[in-house]
Scaffold this motif. Structure first.
Motif, mmCIF file in Angstrom:
data_model
loop_
_atom_site.group_PDB
_atom_site.id
_atom_site.type_symbol
_atom_site.label_atom_id
_atom_site.label_comp_id
_atom_site.label_asym_id
_atom_site.label_seq_id
_atom_site.Cartn_x
_atom_site.Cartn_y
_atom_site.Cartn_z
ATOM 1 N N VAL A 5 0.840 -1.197 0.000
ATOM 2 C CA VAL A 5 0.000 0.000 0.000
ATOM 3 C C VAL A 5 0.872 1.243 0.000
ATOM 4 O O VAL A 5 1.819 1.359 0.793
ATOM 5 C CB VAL A 5 -0.922 0.027 1.232
ATOM 6 C CG1 VAL A 5 -1.768 1.310 1.234
ATOM 7 C CG2 VAL A 5 -1.821 -1.202 1.267
ATOM 8 N N ILE A 6 0.551 2.160 -0.908
ATOM 9 C CA ILE A 6 1.147 3.495 -0.915
ATOM 10 C C ILE A 6 0.008 4.477 -0.700
ATOM 11 O O ILE A 6 -0.998 4.436 -1.419
ATOM 12 C CB ILE A 6 1.863 3.797 -2.243
ATOM 13 C CG1 ILE A 6 3.006 2.817 -2.478
ATOM 14 C CG2 ILE A 6 2.387 5.237 -2.257
ATOM 15 C CD1 ILE A 6 3.629 2.932 -3.869
ATOM 16 N N LEU A 7 0.138 5.337 0.290
ATOM 17 C CA LEU A 7 -0.900 6.319 0.583
ATOM 18 C C LEU A 7 -0.470 7.692 0.074
ATOM 19 O O LEU A 7 0.629 8.160 0.382
ATOM 20 C CB LEU A 7 -1.155 6.391 2.090
ATOM 21 C CG LEU A 7 -2.177 7.441 2.554
ATOM 22 C CD1 LEU A 7 -3.560 7.136 2.006
ATOM 23 C CD2 LEU A 7 -2.200 7.519 4.078
ATOM 24 N N VAL A 8 -1.308 8.316 -0.727
ATOM 25 C CA VAL A 8 -1.107 9.706 -1.142
ATOM 26 C C VAL A 8 -2.113 10.530 -0.351
ATOM 27 O O VAL A 8 -3.319 10.389 -0.534
ATOM 28 C CB VAL A 8 -1.313 9.894 -2.649
ATOM 29 C CG1 VAL A 8 -1.169 11.369 -3.035
ATOM 30 C CG2 VAL A 8 -0.315 9.042 -3.434
ATOM 31 N N SER A 9 -1.617 11.355 0.551
ATOM 32 C CA SER A 9 -2.500 12.040 1.497
ATOM 33 C C SER A 9 -2.417 13.554 1.370
ATOM 34 O O SER A 9 -1.337 14.149 1.470
ATOM 35 C CB SER A 9 -2.150 11.638 2.937
ATOM 36 O OG SER A 9 -2.987 12.336 3.847
ATOM 37 N N SER A 10 -3.559 14.171 1.157
ATOM 38 C CA SER A 10 -3.672 15.615 1.270
ATOM 39 C C SER A 10 -3.837 15.965 2.749
ATOM 40 O O SER A 10 -3.803 15.095 3.609
ATOM 41 C CB SER A 10 -4.884 16.096 0.471
ATOM 42 O OG SER A 10 -4.766 15.751 -0.891
ATOM 43 N N GLY A 11 -4.026 17.249 3.013
ATOM 44 C CA GLY A 11 -4.329 17.646 4.381
ATOM 45 C C GLY A 11 -3.315 18.528 5.061
ATOM 46 O O GLY A 11 -3.592 19.075 6.125
ATOM 47 N N ALA A 12 -2.129 18.701 4.469
ATOM 48 C CA ALA A 12 -1.102 19.480 5.153
ATOM 49 C C ALA A 12 -1.509 20.943 5.300
ATOM 50 O O ALA A 12 -1.405 21.519 6.391
ATOM 51 C CB ALA A 12 0.227 19.368 4.405
ATOM 52 N N VAL A 13 -1.964 21.549 4.212
ATOM 53 C CA VAL A 13 -2.370 22.951 4.290
ATOM 54 C C VAL A 13 -3.563 23.103 5.223
ATOM 55 O O VAL A 13 -3.602 23.994 6.078
ATOM 56 C CB VAL A 13 -2.699 23.495 2.890
ATOM 57 C CG1 VAL A 13 -3.253 24.917 2.986
ATOM 58 C CG2 VAL A 13 -1.465 23.486 1.991
ATOM 59 N N ALA A 14 -4.555 22.230 5.069
ATOM 60 C CA ALA A 14 -5.756 22.297 5.915
ATOM 61 C C ALA A 14 -5.404 22.134 7.387
ATOM 62 O O ALA A 14 -5.930 22.842 8.249
ATOM 63 C CB ALA A 14 -6.748 21.221 5.487
ATOM 64 N N ALA A 15 -4.482 21.186 7.691
ATOM 65 C CA ALA A 15 -4.110 20.942 9.086
ATOM 66 C C ALA A 15 -3.347 22.108 9.690
ATOM 67 O O ALA A 15 -3.394 22.324 10.904
ATOM 68 C CB ALA A 15 -3.271 19.672 9.179
ATOM 69 N N GLY A 16 -2.648 22.857 8.862
ATOM 70 C CA GLY A 16 -1.873 23.980 9.361
ATOM 71 C C GLY A 16 -2.644 25.275 9.500
ATOM 72 O O GLY A 16 -2.155 26.248 10.102
ATOM 73 N N MET A 17 -3.850 25.322 8.955
ATOM 74 C CA MET A 17 -4.627 26.563 8.967
ATOM 75 C C MET A 17 -5.021 27.001 10.370
ATOM 76 O O MET A 17 -4.792 28.143 10.766
ATOM 77 C CB MET A 17 -5.875 26.398 8.093
ATOM 78 C CG MET A 17 -5.587 26.428 6.602
ATOM 79 S SD MET A 17 -6.976 25.817 5.590
ATOM 80 C CE MET A 17 -8.389 26.641 6.316
ATOM 81 N N THR A 18 -5.598 26.090 11.145
ATOM 82 C CA THR A 18 -6.090 26.460 12.479
ATOM 83 C C THR A 18 -4.961 26.878 13.426
ATOM 84 O O THR A 18 -5.075 27.908 14.095
ATOM 85 C CB THR A 18 -6.911 25.310 13.080
ATOM 86 O OG1 THR A 18 -8.051 25.068 12.244
ATOM 87 C CG2 THR A 18 -7.377 25.645 14.479
ATOM 88 N N PRO A 19 -3.849 26.112 13.500
ATOM 89 C CA PRO A 19 -2.758 26.554 14.377
ATOM 90 C C PRO A 19 -2.231 27.948 14.022
ATOM 91 O O PRO A 19 -1.747 28.667 14.893
ATOM 92 C CB PRO A 19 -1.678 25.489 14.162
ATOM 93 C CG PRO A 19 -2.424 24.279 13.748
ATOM 94 C CD PRO A 19 -3.573 24.784 12.924
ATOM 95 N N LEU A 20 -2.336 28.319 12.750
ATOM 96 C CA LEU A 20 -1.853 29.628 12.316
ATOM 97 C C LEU A 20 -2.938 30.694 12.336
ATOM 98 O O LEU A 20 -2.715 31.822 11.901
ATOM 99 C CB LEU A 20 -1.258 29.523 10.912
ATOM 100 C CG LEU A 20 0.003 28.665 10.792
ATOM 101 C CD1 LEU A 20 0.463 28.579 9.345
ATOM 102 C CD2 LEU A 20 1.123 29.235 11.669
ATOM 103 N N GLY A 21 -4.130 30.320 12.805
ATOM 104 C CA GLY A 21 -5.202 31.294 12.904
ATOM 105 C C GLY A 21 -5.855 31.654 11.591
ATOM 106 O O GLY A 21 -6.481 32.713 11.470
ATOM 107 N N MET A 22 -5.746 30.768 10.598
ATOM 108 C CA MET A 22 -6.356 31.029 9.292
ATOM 109 C C MET A 22 -7.755 30.418 9.261
ATOM 110 O O MET A 22 -7.917 29.218 9.462
ATOM 111 C CB MET A 22 -5.496 30.406 8.186
ATOM 112 C CG MET A 22 -4.097 30.948 8.101
ATOM 113 S SD MET A 22 -3.116 30.073 6.837
ATOM 114 C CE MET A 22 -1.562 30.963 6.934
#
Length: 387
Positions: free
Chosen positions: A66-83
């Protein structure tokens, strides 16, 4: 002539074979979108990560790679940065990705460790698949990770990608990884459960269970999809990515993350895009067509366009009337007709600064006047793909 019933039965058999092939795949690439991993306020949803990992671990236990291609990095970083909303400017996207990627990988690592599986991070850019050396290195690394039992998690390297050189969405990246790694199946997971023949919200819209080729999409308004504004991909990109994968002989299944277990088990969920039959593009052709962006352009006269497109011939200097942009020998360049339409793409054998002195000349004349090293094509047919 086949009756409608016979055609339907034929399609059902093809769909059944395709779904069985997904379940039996020796190597599968799974792509999951941002909206399937995060809460409505943009935070990583640990429950969704846990559910997905359990499915992937169960497939690993059955012997699948299994190879996983995962999005989510930008979305996960939005809240900690107050976006509050996904940033539009590149610098803010890259900042969010640099914060979110660590959070995302940490969540995966913790969950996979509970199943005794090591996690590996692979961050790719278009540049990594444009250049043959990087292309092969990525392939070699992924193969080694699979050999030693790790689960590679692939994402676009948003922190260094530019607007001009990026995959644009992880659906396309996943299709190219499936091609790169000669996967047997690709499963695209998002917040939509299938491709519909109309707006899913409207009564009477039906799931399209099987897509055997472009003709099956005629009359279907693909539009856009995605219920939340945290990702970049829509149905258009998913269908385009499925086309890339199926051209490479990879059965592709599109469904929701909630259906991941059923999809990988070959059950009748989502939409199956059947792998193309017959002669398939070579690794280099598919790579040139879908994993590269032209660094510049060569403008061809009508005779050269016919030779390249119809006769599948190499591009010679005699057929070039103009050169646009800057590029180096070995770079991918677009081949355009005199109206500006891109007709092909290939790896050029000369720097852009050299081309004006070669245009309109025969290779024999160039060899006689400039030396034997100039008796070669601008783009060899083995390094060229018609678009």
């Amino acid at each position: 002539m086949h009756s409608a019933e016979q055609l339907e039965q034929t399609g059902s058999r093809e769909e059944a074979r395709g779904r069985a092939a997904v379940a039996a795949a020796r190597r599968v690439v799974v792509k999951v979108g941002s909206s399937s991993l995060t809460t409505p306020d943009g935070r990583i949803d640990s429950g969704r990560i846990r559910d997905l990992v359990e499915v992937l671990a169960s497939r690993r236990a059955l012997g699948q790679e299994v190879i996983l291609v995962s999005s989510g990095a930008v979305a996960a970083g939005m809240t900690p940065l107050g976006m509050r909303t996904r940033p539009r400017d590149l610098a803010s996207q890259q900042a969010a990705a640099s914060v979110g990627q660590g959070l995302l990988l940490a969540a995966y690592t913790a969950e996979l460790a509970g199943h005794g599986i090591n996690t590996a991070q692979i961050l790719l850019t278009v540049e990594d698949l444009m250049r043959r050396v990087q292309h092969r290195n990525a392939q070699r690394t992924l193969r080694r990770l699979l050999d030693i039992g790790a689960l590679p998690i692939v994402n676009e390297n948003d922190t260094v990608a530019t607007h001009e050189l990026r995959f644009g969405d992880n659906d396309r990246l996943a299709a190219l990884v499936a091609h790169l790694m000669k996967a047997d199946a690709l499963v695209l997971l998002s917040d939509v459960d299938a491709l519909y023949d109309g707006n899913p919200a409207e009564p009477g819209s039906r799931v399209v269970g099987l897509v055997s080729g472009p003709d099956d999409l005629e009359g279907i308004d693909i539009g856009s999809s995605g219920k939340r504004g945290v990702g970049t991909g829509g149905m258009v990109t998913k269908v385009a990515s499925a086309r890339i994968a199926t051209e490479a002989g990879v059965n592709t299944l599109l469904t929701s993350a909630a259906n991941a277990r059923a999809a990988l088990a070959g059950e009748g969920v989502g939409t199956l895009f059947a792998a193309a039959s017959g002669r398939r593009p070579s690794v280099r052709q598919l790579w040139l067509a879908h994993a590269t962006a032209g660094r510049g352009s060569l403008v061809l006269d009508p005779g050269a366009v016919a030779a390249v497109v119809r006769d599948k011939a190499s591009l010679l200097p005699a057929g070039v009337v103009d050169v646009l942009g800057e590029f180096s020998a070995g770079d991918p360049v677009d081949l355009r007709d005199e109206q500006g339409a891109v007709v092909a793409r290939g790896l050029v054998n000369y720097d852009s600064a050299e081309v004006p002195d070669l245009m309109g000349r025969s290779t024999r004349w160039l060899a006689r006047e400039l030396g034997p090293s100039y008796e070669r094509e601008l783009v060899h047919r083995d390094d060229l793909v018609v678009l």
